[in-house]
Design a protein around this motif. Structure first.
Motif, PDB file in Angstrom:
ATOM      1  N   GLU A  66      11.863   2.300  11.670  1.00  0.00           N
ATOM      2  CA  GLU A  66      13.105   3.296  10.230  1.00  0.00           C
ATOM      3  C   GLU A  66      11.734   4.922  10.140  1.00  0.00           C
ATOM      4  N   VAL A  67      12.803   5.913  10.708  1.00  0.00           N
ATOM      5  CA  VAL A  67      13.027   6.651  10.638  1.00  0.00           C
ATOM      6  C   VAL A  67      13.541   7.991   9.776  1.00  0.00           C
ATOM      7  N   LYS A  76       3.155   1.136  11.004  1.00  0.00           N
ATOM      8  CA  LYS A  76       3.008   0.035  11.901  1.00  0.00           C
ATOM      9  C   LYS A  76       1.984  -0.696  10.889  1.00  0.00           C
ATOM     10  N   LEU A  77       1.064  -0.747  10.349  1.00  0.00           N
ATOM     11  CA  LEU A  77       0.091  -1.445   9.080  1.00  0.00           C
ATOM     12  C   LEU A  77       1.167  -1.873   7.810  1.00  0.00           C
ATOM     13  N   THR A  78       2.106  -0.739   7.620  1.00  0.00           N
ATOM     14  CA  THR A  78       2.247  -1.223   6.423  1.00  0.00           C
ATOM     15  C   THR A  78       3.995  -1.510   5.972  1.00  0.00           C
ATOM     16  N   GLY A  79       4.876  -1.395   7.428  1.00  0.00           N
ATOM     17  CA  GLY A  79       6.078  -1.337   6.902  1.00  0.00           C
ATOM     18  C   GLY A  79       7.119   0.085   6.370  1.00  0.00           C
ATOM     19  N   ALA A  80       5.791   0.732   6.136  1.00  0.00           N
ATOM     20  CA  ALA A  80       6.486   2.001   5.008  1.00  0.00           C
ATOM     21  C   ALA A  80       8.122   2.659   6.137  1.00  0.00           C
ATOM     22  N   GLU A  81       8.299   3.443   5.305  1.00  0.00           N
ATOM     23  CA  GLU A  81       9.801   3.747   5.340  1.00  0.00           C
ATOM     24  C   GLU A  81       9.015   6.041   5.823  1.00  0.00           C
ATOM     25  N   LYS A 101       0.009   9.539  13.989  1.00  0.00           N
ATOM     26  CA  LYS A 101      -1.193   8.824  12.332  1.00  0.00           C
ATOM     27  C   LYS A 101      -0.658   8.108  11.715  1.00  0.00           C
ATOM     28  N   ALA A 102       0.795   9.343  10.786  1.00  0.00           N
ATOM     29  CA  ALA A 102       1.726   8.530  10.416  1.00  0.00           C
ATOM     30  C   ALA A 102       2.040   7.067  10.980  1.00  0.00           C
ATOM     31  N   MET A 126       0.736  -1.213  -0.294  1.00  0.00           N
ATOM     32  CA  MET A 126      -0.032  -0.234  -0.275  1.00  0.00           C
ATOM     33  C   MET A 126       0.806   1.143  -0.143  1.00  0.00           C
ATOM     34  N   PHE A 127       1.656   1.511   1.174  1.00  0.00           N
ATOM     35  CA  PHE A 127       2.895   2.493   1.449  1.00  0.00           C
ATOM     36  C   PHE A 127       3.836   2.298   1.298  1.00  0.00           C
ATOM     37  N   ARG A 128       4.705   2.130   1.066  1.00  0.00           N
ATOM     38  CA  ARG A 128       6.173   1.824   0.465  1.00  0.00           C
ATOM     39  C   ARG A 128       7.052   3.756   1.678  1.00  0.00           C
ATOM     40  N   LYS A 129       6.519   4.478   0.918  1.00  0.00           N
ATOM     41  CA  LYS A 129       7.430   6.138   1.920  1.00  0.00           C
ATOM     42  C   LYS A 129       6.597   6.293   2.294  1.00  0.00           C
ATOM     43  N   ILE A 130       6.359   7.131   3.457  1.00  0.00           N
ATOM     44  CA  ILE A 130       5.024   8.714   4.645  1.00  0.00           C
ATOM     45  C   ILE A 130       5.912   9.559   4.580  1.00  0.00           C
TER      46      ILE A 130
END
Length: 146
Positions: free
Chosen positions: A86-87, A27-32, A21-22, A1-5
């Motif tokens: 990952e931040v 946590k749901l998507t594993g996005a960076e 919210k991000a 879904m989202f890879r980078k937020i």
């Protein structure tokens, strides 16, 4: 879904709500998770218009950049305390809305999340702050306004 937020942060209460919210989405998507604080560049002319005029006029960019770095560091610490894996934090100078949209395009961001109002948002009665409105209207990726 989202890879980078991307979360646009400015130290305001609304920005922290957007960050929370991000983190949930991460946590749901594993996005960076990317954090961006933009400070407005002041020209020598703008700096010279202050009421007190010292003999050696200095542009306040270094102080603004330092504050922006603190905002990013505080937000990174907050994200890590909330369990963010990952931040990455960034500080840029420029017009906030334009810089946020350009940064998102450069980094191939899938989702921009930002607060509905910035640091001056509680003082006006508008539903959306100007930066949120401009980013939502011009970003090429999905945008969530919190």
């Amino acid at each position: 879904m989202f890879r980078k937020i991307l979360v646009a942060i400015d130290g305001s209460r609304h920005a922290i709500e957007a960050l929370d919210k991000a983190i949930e989405l991460q946590k749901l998507t594993g996005a960076e998770l990317y954090l961006l604080c933009v400070y407005k560049h002041h020209s020598l002319f703008e700096a010279s218009l202050s009421i007190g005029r010292p003999s050696d006029v200095q542009i306040p960019d270094s102080a603004l950049e330092s504050f922006a770095k603190e905002v990013v560091e505080d937000a990174k610490n907050h994200a890590k305390e909330q369990g963010s894996a990952e931040v990455r934090g960034f500080v840029k100078s420029g017009k906030p809305s334009k810089t946020i949209v350009e940064f998102a395009a450069d980094k191939s961001i899938d989702l921009i999340i930002l607060g509905s109002k910035g640091t001056h948002g509680d003082k006006d009665g508008l539903f959306l702050g100007s930066v949120a409105q401009r980013v939502a209207g011009s970003a090429k990726c999905a945008t969530m306004v919190v």
